[in-house]
Write a protein that holds these residues in place. Structure first.
Motif, PDB file in Angstrom:
ATOM      1  N   ILE A 276     -12.251 -29.277 -72.035  1.00 16.02           N
ATOM      2  CA  ILE A 276     -12.574 -30.665 -71.698  1.00 16.02           C
ATOM      3  C   ILE A 276     -13.197 -31.338 -72.916  1.00 16.02           C
ATOM      4  CG2 ILE A 276     -13.920 -32.171 -70.179  1.00 16.02           C
ATOM      5  CD1 ILE A 276     -13.963 -29.947 -68.098  1.00 16.02           C
ATOM      6  N   THR A 277     -12.582 -32.445 -73.358  1.00 17.59           N
ATOM      7  CA  THR A 277     -13.110 -33.181 -74.504  1.00 17.59           C
ATOM      8  C   THR A 277     -13.633 -34.525 -74.013  1.00 17.59           C
ATOM      9  OG1 THR A 277     -11.319 -32.210 -75.785  1.00 17.59           O
ATOM     10  CG2 THR A 277     -12.531 -34.011 -76.814  1.00 17.59           C
ATOM     11  N   HIS A 290     -18.437 -47.965 -66.973  1.00 16.48           N
ATOM     12  CA  HIS A 290     -17.683 -48.265 -65.749  1.00 16.48           C
ATOM     13  C   HIS A 290     -16.948 -47.001 -65.308  1.00 16.48           C
ATOM     14  CE1 HIS A 290     -15.254 -50.196 -62.795  1.00 16.48           C
ATOM     15  NE2 HIS A 290     -14.141 -49.916 -63.441  1.00 16.48           N
ATOM     16  N   LEU A 291     -16.450 -46.261 -66.290  1.00 18.46           N
ATOM     17  CA  LEU A 291     -15.791 -44.980 -66.019  1.00 18.46           C
ATOM     18  C   LEU A 291     -16.401 -43.946 -66.956  1.00 18.46           C
ATOM     19  CD1 LEU A 291     -12.155 -46.401 -65.991  1.00 18.46           C
ATOM     20  CD2 LEU A 291     -13.440 -45.644 -63.984  1.00 18.46           C
ATOM     21  N   PHE A 292     -16.248 -42.667 -66.599  1.00 20.48           N
ATOM     22  CA  PHE A 292     -16.608 -41.616 -67.550  1.00 20.48           C
ATOM     23  C   PHE A 292     -15.330 -40.840 -67.860  1.00 20.48           C
ATOM     24  CE2 PHE A 292     -18.156 -37.785 -69.436  1.00 20.48           C
ATOM     25  CZ  PHE A 292     -19.250 -38.212 -70.169  1.00 20.48           C
ATOM     26  N   PRO A 293     -14.640 -41.251 -68.935  1.00 19.91           N
ATOM     27  CA  PRO A 293     -13.338 -40.657 -69.243  1.00 19.91           C
ATOM     28  C   PRO A 293     -13.493 -39.377 -70.062  1.00 19.91           C
ATOM     29  CG  PRO A 293     -13.790 -42.440 -70.790  1.00 19.91           C
ATOM     30  CD  PRO A 293     -14.991 -42.347 -69.880  1.00 19.91           C
ATOM     31  N   VAL A 294     -12.718 -38.366 -69.708  1.00 23.04           N
ATOM     32  CA  VAL A 294     -12.643 -37.149 -70.525  1.00 23.04           C
ATOM     33  C   VAL A 294     -11.164 -36.849 -70.780  1.00 23.04           C
ATOM     34  CG1 VAL A 294     -14.801 -36.200 -69.587  1.00 23.04           C
ATOM     35  CG2 VAL A 294     -12.614 -35.588 -68.520  1.00 23.04           C
ATOM     36  N   LEU A 295     -10.919 -35.993 -71.759  1.00 25.83           N
ATOM     37  CA  LEU A 295      -9.543 -35.566 -72.030  1.00 25.83           C
ATOM     38  C   LEU A 295      -9.389 -34.126 -71.573  1.00 25.83           C
ATOM     39  CD1 LEU A 295      -9.020 -37.010 -75.626  1.00 25.83           C
ATOM     40  CD2 LEU A 295      -8.172 -37.934 -73.447  1.00 25.83           C
ATOM     41  N   GLU A 349      -6.012 -38.153 -69.912  1.00 21.30           N
ATOM     42  CA  GLU A 349      -7.301 -38.691 -69.452  1.00 21.30           C
ATOM     43  C   GLU A 349      -7.567 -38.359 -67.979  1.00 21.30           C
ATOM     44  OE1 GLU A 349     -10.287 -41.523 -67.904  1.00 21.30           O
ATOM     45  OE2 GLU A 349      -8.253 -41.176 -67.155  1.00 21.30           O
ATOM     46  N   ALA A 350      -8.827 -38.017 -67.690  1.00 20.05           N
ATOM     47  CA  ALA A 350      -9.308 -37.922 -66.310  1.00 20.05           C
ATOM     48  C   ALA A 350     -10.689 -38.571 -66.261  1.00 20.05           C
ATOM     49  CB  ALA A 350      -9.398 -36.467 -65.866  1.00 20.05           C
ATOM     50  N   SER A 351     -11.003 -39.229 -65.144  1.00 16.82           N
ATOM     51  CA  SER A 351     -12.291 -39.923 -65.021  1.00 16.82           C
ATOM     52  C   SER A 351     -13.177 -39.197 -64.015  1.00 16.82           C
ATOM     53  CB  SER A 351     -12.073 -41.360 -64.536  1.00 16.82           C
ATOM     54  OG  SER A 351     -11.156 -42.040 -65.370  1.00 16.82           O
ATOM     55  N   ILE A 367     -21.168 -31.399 -63.148  1.00 17.80           N
ATOM     56  CA  ILE A 367     -21.234 -30.675 -64.429  1.00 17.80           C
ATOM     57  C   ILE A 367     -20.845 -29.206 -64.230  1.00 17.80           C
ATOM     58  CG2 ILE A 367     -22.831 -29.821 -66.205  1.00 17.80           C
ATOM     59  CD1 ILE A 367     -24.356 -32.523 -65.868  1.00 17.80           C
ATOM     60  N   ASN A 368     -21.406 -28.582 -63.193  1.00 14.69           N
ATOM     61  CA  ASN A 368     -21.100 -27.160 -62.949  1.00 14.69           C
ATOM     62  C   ASN A 368     -19.622 -26.947 -62.677  1.00 14.69           C
ATOM     63  OD1 ASN A 368     -23.736 -26.400 -63.313  1.00 14.69           O
ATOM     64  ND2 ASN A 368     -24.263 -26.601 -61.131  1.00 14.69           N
ATOM     65  N   ILE A 369     -19.068 -27.813 -61.850  1.00 17.70           N
ATOM     66  CA  ILE A 369     -17.652 -27.657 -61.499  1.00 17.70           C
ATOM     67  C   ILE A 369     -16.769 -27.885 -62.737  1.00 17.70           C
ATOM     68  CG2 ILE A 369     -15.788 -28.585 -60.048  1.00 17.70           C
ATOM     69  CD1 ILE A 369     -17.983 -26.773 -58.640  1.00 17.70           C
ATOM     70  N   CYS A 370     -17.142 -28.828 -63.567  1.00 17.70           N
ATOM     71  CA  CYS A 370     -16.396 -29.037 -64.823  1.00 17.70           C
ATOM     72  C   CYS A 370     -16.498 -27.791 -65.708  1.00 17.70           C
ATOM     73  CB  CYS A 370     -16.944 -30.251 -65.590  1.00 17.70           C
ATOM     74  SG  CYS A 370     -16.392 -31.817 -64.916  1.00 17.70           S
ATOM     75  N   ASN A 371     -17.701 -27.262 -65.814  1.00 10.43           N
ATOM     76  CA  ASN A 371     -17.888 -26.115 -66.709  1.00 10.43           C
ATOM     77  C   ASN A 371     -17.206 -24.853 -66.208  1.00 10.43           C
ATOM     78  OD1 ASN A 371     -19.199 -27.670 -68.554  1.00 10.43           O
ATOM     79  ND2 ASN A 371     -21.272 -27.101 -67.886  1.00 10.43           N
ATOM     80  N   GLN A 372     -16.958 -24.790 -64.888  1.00  7.96           N
ATOM     81  CA  GLN A 372     -16.266 -23.619 -64.323  1.00  7.96           C
ATOM     82  C   GLN A 372     -14.769 -23.664 -64.548  1.00  7.96           C
ATOM     83  OE1 GLN A 372     -17.128 -23.511 -60.130  1.00  7.96           O
ATOM     84  NE2 GLN A 372     -19.332 -23.236 -60.505  1.00  7.96           N
ATOM     85  N   TRP A 373     -14.261 -24.822 -64.963  1.00 10.72           N
ATOM     86  CA  TRP A 373     -12.803 -24.975 -64.949  1.00 10.72           C
ATOM     87  C   TRP A 373     -12.117 -24.299 -66.132  1.00 10.72           C
ATOM     88  CZ3 TRP A 373      -8.961 -27.882 -67.705  1.00 10.72           C
ATOM     89  CH2 TRP A 373      -7.719 -27.830 -67.085  1.00 10.72           C
ATOM     90  N   THR A 374     -11.028 -23.565 -65.824  1.00 14.46           N
ATOM     91  CA  THR A 374     -10.117 -23.108 -66.874  1.00 14.46           C
ATOM     92  C   THR A 374      -8.692 -23.442 -66.419  1.00 14.46           C
ATOM     93  OG1 THR A 374     -10.062 -20.950 -65.855  1.00 14.46           O
ATOM     94  CG2 THR A 374     -11.497 -21.184 -67.784  1.00 14.46           C
ATOM     95  N   PRO A 375      -7.832 -23.820 -67.368  1.00 14.60           N
ATOM     96  CA  PRO A 375      -6.464 -24.188 -66.973  1.00 14.60           C
ATOM     97  C   PRO A 375      -5.662 -22.968 -66.535  1.00 14.60           C
ATOM     98  CG  PRO A 375      -6.760 -24.462 -69.364  1.00 14.60           C
ATOM     99  CD  PRO A 375      -8.065 -23.996 -68.814  1.00 14.60           C
TER     100      PRO A 375
END
Ligand SMILES: *Cc1c(COP(=O)(O)O)cnc(C)c1O
Length: 375
Positions: A276-277, A290-295, A349-351, A367-375
């Motif tokens: 996640i960038t 307005h949004l919190f965009p990540v790549l 992009e994902a918001s 934050i935790n759920i984002c940090n747990q993610w692997t493709p």
């Protein structure tokens, strides 16, 4: 409620009602008792509060943010067939307003922040002096570099409408967005940082003549009662929405923006995942998120499913470029270059949710759920 069961929405209008509902009810009652629903003292009062909040002399309430752009371009003298420099990565309404006002959109690629690339604009303006209008968008609540925008305005004699629908309250190096363009526009669509309970929008300007023309254009082109000098629109802000905005929403805006900034800071330090960038705002931007965009470098759909399976609603801004929409025939616009950056952003992009009613617990959960993610 345990974090497992709690739903984290992209926007939480029920929580907003819990907080602001009483002020809304009082505003509605006052308008009802006044017996006056269109262009009265509520709209005038809200226009005055908005102008003060924004630090721009005149505010003109409109039916929505899209019309505010059309009215602005026409008040600035846009003629049918005039070229209008703009971004392919925005709400479709930005380009739709240009087309409806008779302009020919000229699309330029975005920069690493997802905003129209001002250097590419400069290069193009140098090679095509017939471009006189510019509609930049402060996307995501990021403030574009106003110093560079101002230099473009002055070097090329541009007439600029800054689309601030996502950026009310944002600053670039201490200056408010919307203060470089001859016109600034915003939207009060409910999901926006300052939302009404229905449609609404406004334009702002330092120029009294432009403000007067815009007031005529929003009201059938009337310069005085039953005097129609131009083909106008019916695009007025309602007394009800103006009263709600003025009494219940605008007084909360500062706090809401602060909360968005706090959440963005927490996400920025907390999300640490090589897949996640974060998309950073430009230097000098005091953003309003307005949004919190990540790549998401790969498998974005799976990432969004992963969020959803943990009760978190993510979004995509935007899944395609404006230039890819069926409604835009190729002959009605000009596409400069390959728009490679904007295309790549659309694919990745994902918001993340960032509305002001997220609790600290919600934020840590995201934050935790984002940090747990692997493709
Ligand atoms: C929402 C939005 C608009 C359109 O505003 P409406 O009030 O829905 O017409 C225009 N531009 C941008 C960047 C937006 O986000």
């Amino acid at each position: 409620m345990s974090q497992m069961n709690r739903k984290i929405l992209a926007n939480d209008f029920k929580a907003q009602w819990q907080d602001a509902g009483r002020d809304v009810e009082a505003a509605v009652r006052r308008v009802g008792e006044s017996g006056w629903y269109i262009l009265g003292k509520e709209v005038t009062a809200f226009e005055s509060s908005l102008a003060t909040f924004w630090g721009i002399d005149h505010a003109v309430g409109c039916g929505n943010g899209m019309d505010a752009i059309e009215i602005s371009l026409r008040a600035l003298g846009l003629q049918s067939g005039d070229k209008v420099l703009t971004t392919p990565l925005s709400a479709f309404a930005t380009t739709l307003a240009i087309l409806r006002s008779g302009g020919v959109p000229v699309f330029v690629d975005t920069d690493p922040h997802g905003l129209i690339d001002l250097q590419a604009c400069r290069d193009l303006l140098q090679s095509d002096p017939s471009i006189r209008f510019f509609v930049p968008v402060h996307l995501f609540g990021f403030a574009m570099n106003l110093k560079k925008m101002e230099a473009l305005r002055d070097d090329f004699g541009l007439r600029i409408v800054e689309d601030c629908a996502q950026a009310i309250g944002a600053q670039s190096a201490g200056r408010n967005v919307g203060s470089v363009g001859q016109m600034a526009t915003t939207s009060f669509y409910p999901t926006k940082n300052l939302g009404a309970m229905g449609d609404g929008g406004a334009l702002l300007t330092f120029d009294e003549d432009f403000a007067r023309d815009a007031r005529a254009l929003r009201d059938y082109g009337q310069s005085a009662k039953y005097v129609h000098d131009r083909i106008g629109l019916n695009s007025r802000l309602d007394e009800l929405q103006a009263a709600i905005l003025n009494d219940a929403m605008l007084p909360r805006l500062h706090r809401w923006l602060q909360r968005r900034r706090t959440i963005a800071e927490r996400y920025t330090e907390g999300i640490v995942n090589p897949h996640i960038t974060l998309i950073s705002p430009p230097k000098g931007s005091e953003s309003v998120w307005h949004l919190f965009p990540v790549l998401i470098e790969s498998a974005r759909d799976l990432f969004l499913t992963h969020l959803q399976s943990h009760g978190i609603t993510g979004g995509i801004h935007y899944p395609g470029l404006i230039t890819d929409q069926q409604a835009i025939p190729p002959e009605s616009c000009i596409i400069h270059g390959d728009l490679q950056n904007a295309k790549s952003l659309c694919l990745r992009e994902a918001s993340l949710p960032i509305h002001p009613y997220l609790s600290d617990e919600d934020v840590e959960h995201v934050i935790n759920i984002c940090n747990q993610w692997t493709p």
